[in-house]
Design an enzyme around this catalytic site. Structure first.
Site, PDB file in Angstrom:
ATOM      1  N   HIS A 108     -12.413  11.806   1.243  1.00 36.36           N
ATOM      2  CA  HIS A 108     -12.447  10.420   1.692  1.00 36.36           C
ATOM      3  C   HIS A 108     -12.413  10.254   3.201  1.00 36.36           C
ATOM      4  CE1 HIS A 108     -11.800   6.135   1.498  1.00 36.36           C
ATOM      5  NE2 HIS A 108     -10.605   6.205   2.014  1.00 36.36           N
ATOM      6  N   GLN A 165      -8.622  14.166   3.960  1.00 42.18           N
ATOM      7  CA  GLN A 165      -7.925  13.403   2.937  1.00 42.18           C
ATOM      8  C   GLN A 165      -8.773  13.294   1.672  1.00 42.18           C
ATOM      9  OE1 GLN A 165      -6.978   8.916   3.284  1.00 42.18           O
ATOM     10  NE2 GLN A 165      -5.023   9.980   3.260  1.00 42.18           N
ATOM     11  N   PHE A 191       0.854  -1.177   0.000  1.00 47.86           N
ATOM     12  CA  PHE A 191       0.000   0.000   0.000  1.00 47.86           C
ATOM     13  C   PHE A 191       0.897   1.236   0.000  1.00 47.86           C
ATOM     14  CE2 PHE A 191      -4.644   0.591   1.256  1.00 47.86           C
ATOM     15  CZ  PHE A 191      -5.096  -0.439   0.471  1.00 47.86           C
TER      16      PHE A 191
END
Lengths: 119, 590, 234
Positions: free
Chosen positions: B356, B243, B121
């Site tokens: 988000h 974010q 990630f």
């Protein structure tokens, strides 16, 4: 686990299995009879066919299968549509009456069948 | 007389998402009388939408993996305003919390050795001296949030937690000492309002992404916990830090997991160029989310965006092959076909940075205890109030959250809150009962709404609010433009407080809930706006065109927003982890 | 203008349910049914329905659209609308609380009945319990259920016996734990299912398969349960 005392074998699996096995027996029986009829039978040939013990046992088996098959099927119908949830308390009365009627009819047919076969 | 029914519990958790249910599970297992109030059936909570995974150093993909490397990544990702004691706690306790989930039945994907599958990630390294890409995100295909949320609900069912499903908490009830002694809640089905009394009230109400017009968040993410806390006079921390996820599906806003890039997908502009190579030569598409999102916006602004309007870029996955896509990213294939009308097996997905996650929230310590700051600048615990998950700001995410850290945050701190409350209850919690007037105060807003007449439509006001936030407080921010936005919000406040509720019916009145939610959205939006304008530097997700540099001299600290006088203050960041050396602020490059 | 007909019922004011018509301007776009409901909600705020994630993973907005159950948020108009008309009703077979909102407690009760949580009586290791990728693969097509109730409320057997037949959704979850190599309660689980109602009211109608918005196959799972019962008892 849902308890039920009026179902055929008390267990869902056994009812399911009996329904399938009896179905197969009935199918085989009617195919056999069907084939005989298509081949063309007169009264004498018909009599002769049912005079053999094997055919009588086969017919009895089919008859008992029909009884079990019918009971399981009608019982399912009655517990689907004639319920307290759908009709209130009279659903219970109706269902039990229907089940008694069905069992009587089936019983009569079985006895009658035996009488025809061996009477 | 307040005249409403009171229901009493030892612990009440507001919110049935991952954090709330993890806290509830801990409390229910301890035998204390625990209830969860959730405005939706718990498995409908937004945790269900988390896709890629839960980042944690369980040493499956790399047997030498170390939680300290994960800690370093998280500190760096936060642009150094994440509290290092909290990050240390999260990363070190994480493996235990993840194994617990596995034991509970979470259907993680597996490696050939039978261990939990981990995928790469963004922002993952093998420590400060080794920028090699790590694979540290534990995954259940691309449905990790779904698998986690259902597992937690099942665990609570096994432990007989009491659920008030489709009940909506409207406001905090404080006693005369200023302690939180429960909440006012409405049962949606009947419309009954009750006072839910509790010795420990845990807010796990999730985020507020719906303050923006374009968001990956569910309709229900309306910042209810933040709204309630602010109305009760409690401050929020780092609320300007929002974010923007690099890959929301263009037009629809639905999330496309970072795991796509972890599995080898990458972003391209209209020329087919893999542009992240220019912005982050080492990590490329797996740089921090803030870095990737800004790079995408720059590509679009500079005319290299895709589509007839040039307003998005593409996420290319087709080179991974159908087998990898269908086994590792089946949910993404489904979403892309439904919402982008693009089959990732054959064509790229149109994506755009989309709101988000709320890094800020109710400030807490590692036990989930909510904090405020007194006149001398010392932390003060707010008695009775706890927070965990997205609504809380522990702070482990600082100015920018790393992918896969939200699920870890919510299980670790949900669990920690539960553990702490359990021991506090065992030691005995003494609080004065709420008086009738305390309860009435908690009901004031609801009562006003129920008695209101006239006013503008909730849907229109919400749209106006969302557009204001989208336009004035987006990926790139500018002082003058933000001040304009704040003016618009000033104008909106009165109108939103007087929004219309034509339907006063009791049974499942969703119009009433939407009006109440709008108040909360506004509180979050206003706090965001005022704090964003005040932080005159660029850090993490907060990128100012007029202050492009990070200003460690003045802003290596948390922002605190005090609702009473709408003041922005500062609070020190923790640089004192207990078992490792402090990670000193450095220039952040990927 | 799209013609939308919506089932309305408010227990406080209506003695019986009725259908209400709305004209919706879709701007010529192939919206999702949920988008249309949101547009209707701006016309009339009293219309009640559930929604949350709007991307087909939370399972809130299971509805009956032009006669077929599905999730409003991932059902495009091009799929649902016939002759420019869209009829939206609540999921069939469950009591209506208001408008499109049904009381799902019977559905959830059946889910709870299968004890949908991992049971393992051996002490947990310090790390995860190991599971091979092959064993894990057996859970695919099972664990993805979102409890939207589209399947169970499309099942005639569930309509007649929602209190005794577990229904496709619950049975899918029952099999999810029967199939899990980490679960040790297989025998107890099977023993609880062997009555004439819980599993065996499934007559293989396959409405569940036909409507599942996640493309899952409860009928196949029920078949697996039956085979497990069979091999246990014979």
């Amino acid at each position: 686990m849902v308890r039920s005392v009026t179902s055929f074998g008390r267990s869902g699996l056994s009812d399911w299995l009996v329904q399938r096995v009896s179905g197969v027996i009935l199918l085989a029986y009617f195919l056999y009879i069907g084939a005989a009829l298509i081949g063309g039978v007169d009264y004498l040939a018909w009599r002769e066919m049912f005079a053999s013990t094997g055919m009588r046992v086969f017919t009895l088996l089919a008859l008992l299968s029909l009884a079990a098959h019918a009971w399981i099927g009608m019982w399912a119908v009655s517990t689907d549509y004639m319920t307290e949830r759908l009709m209130g308390p009279k659903g219970n009365v109706l269902r039990i009456a229907f089940q008694i009627a069905c069992s009587l009819v089936i019983f009569v047919y079985v006895i009658w069948g035996i009488q025809i076969l061996w009477g | 007389m307040s005249g409403i029914r009171t229901i009493s519990f030892d612990g009440v958790i507001v919110g049935g998402g991952g954090a709330g249910m993890r806290a509830a599970l801990q409390l229910a297992q301890s035998g204390y009388k625990t209830a969860v109030i959730s405005k939706v059936f718990p498995t409908r909570s937004h945790t269900v939408s988390a896709q890629g995974g839960i980042t944690c150093a369980i040493a499956s993909a790399d047997p030498n993996d170390d939680w300290r490397w994960h800690m370093y990544d998280t500190v760096k990702g936060s642009d150094y305003i994440g509290d290092q004691d909290a990050i240390e706690y999260m990363c070190s306790v994480g493996p235990e919390a993840v194994f617990e989930l596995e034991h509970m039945g979470l259907p993680f994907s597996r490696t050939e050795e039978g261990r939990i599958y981990q995928r790469p990630f963004g922002g993952q390294s093998k420590g400060p001296d080794n920028p090699t890409q790590a694979a540290r995100t534990c995954a259940a295909a691309d449905r990790t949030g779904h698998a986690l949320l259902h597992t937690l609900y099942q665990g609570n069912m096994k432990n007989n937690t009491v659920f008030f499903n489709e009940w909506y908490a409207t406001d905090i009830v404080k006693n005369q000492d200023g302690a939180v002694v429960g909440v006012i809640a409405i049962c949606l089905e009947t419309g009954e309002t009750v006072y839910v009394k509790s010795k420990a009230t845990v807010f796990a109400t999730g985020g507020a992404g719906r303050i923006y017009a374009s968001t990956t968040n569910a309709h229900i993410n309306t910042g209810d916990g933040i709204g309630m806390a602010l109305r009760a006079g409690f401050p929020v921390q780092d609320i300007e830090m929002w974010q923007f996820h690099p890959t929301g599906i263009h037009g629809a806003g639905t999330l496309v997991t970072e795991g796509c890039r972890g599995e080898g997908g990458y972003l391209i502009n209209k020329d087919g160029e893999r542009f992240m190579e220019r912005y982050a030569p080492n990590a490329k598409d797996l740089a921090g989310r803030d870095v990737v999102a800004r790079s995408m916006v720059l590509e679009i602004i500079e005319g290299r965006g895709c589509g007839p309007e040039g307003d998005h870029v593409y996420l290319k996955l087709d080179h991974l092959g159908e087998e990898v896509l269908e086994s590792r990213l089946p949910g993404i294939c489904e979403l892309s076909r439904t919402f982008a009308h693009a089959d990732p097996v054959k064509e790229p997905i149109p994506v755009v940075p989309t709101c988000h996650y709320m890094m800020g929230g109710i400030p807490t310590n590692v036990h989930g205890q909510a904090l405020t700051v007194d006149a001398d600048g010392n932390d003060q615990i707010i008695p009775g109030l706890y927070a965990c998950g997205e609504v809380a700001c522990v702070s482990v995410h600082g100015a920018n959250r790393l992918g896969g850290n939200s699920l870890l945050d919510l299980v670790v701190f949900g669990r920690a809150s539960g553990l702490y409350i359990e021991s506090a209850l065992r030691d005995g919690i003494e609080m004065r009962d709420a008086s009738d007037s305390d309860i009435e105060q908690g009901m004031a807003r609801l009562q006003k709404l129920n008695e209101s007449s006239g006013g503008e439509s909730v849907a229109d006001l919400r749209k106006e609010l969302q557009n204001t936030m989208q336009n004035h407080f987006g990926v790139f921010r500018n002082g003058e433009f933000m001040r304009e936005g704040i003016k618009k919000l000033d104008d909106l406040r009165g109108r939103i407080e007087n929004a219309s509720l034509a339907d006063k019916s009791m049974a499942f009145n969703t119009a009433r809930i939407e009006a109440l939610e709008l108040h909360n959205l506004f509180e979050v939006a206003e706090a965001t706006a005022i704090t964003a304008e005040a932080r005159d530097e660029s850090r993490g997700a907060h990128a100012r065109e007029d202050f492009q540099e990070r200003d460690d001299e003045n802003w290596l600290c948390h922002s605190m927003y005090y609702p009473g006088d709408k003041r922005v203050g500062k609070r020190a960041v923790n640089f004192e982890p207990k078992t490792v050396d402090t990670f000193q602020p450095k220039v952040r490059t990927y | 203008m799209l013609q939308v007909s919506i089932y309305r019922y408010n227990p406080e004011t209506d003695s019986e349910p009725s259908m209400q018509d709305f004209q919706v301007d879709t701007g010529g776009k192939d919206l999702m049914v949920l988008d249309v409901l949101e547009l209707i909600k701006t016309q009339d705020t009293t219309v009640g329905y559930r929604r949350s994630c709007r991307e087909g993973v939370c399972g809130s907005d299971g509805l009956n659209m032009n006669g077929k159950n599905g999730l409003a948020c991932i059902t495009p108009l091009s799929e649902a609308v016939k002759d420019n008309k869209l009829v939206i009703r609540p999921l069939p077979g469950l009591p209506v609380i208001r408008d499109l909102v049904v009381d799902m407690s019977m559905f959830y009760a059946q889910y709870e009945k299968v004890q949908p949580y991992l049971q393992n009586d051996t002490p947990a290791p310090a790390i995860e319990r190991l599971q091979s990728p092959e064993d894990r693969e057996k859970l695919d097509g099972l664990y993805e259920c979102i409890l939207c109730a589209c399947c169970s409320t499309a099942c005639p057997s569930f309509w007649w016996n929602p209190d005794r037949f577990i229904g496709p959704s619950g049975l899918l979850q029952a099999y999810r734990f029967l199939a899990d190599s980490r679960d040790t309660a297989t025998d107890e689980r099977l023993a609880k299912l062997d009555d004439p109602f819980s599993v065996f009211r499934c007559h293989g109608i396959q409405n569940c398969v036909n409507v599942c918005p996640k493309g899952l196959n409860p009928t196949r799972a029920i078949g697996h349960i039956r085979n497990m019962l069979l091999s246990r008892a014979t």
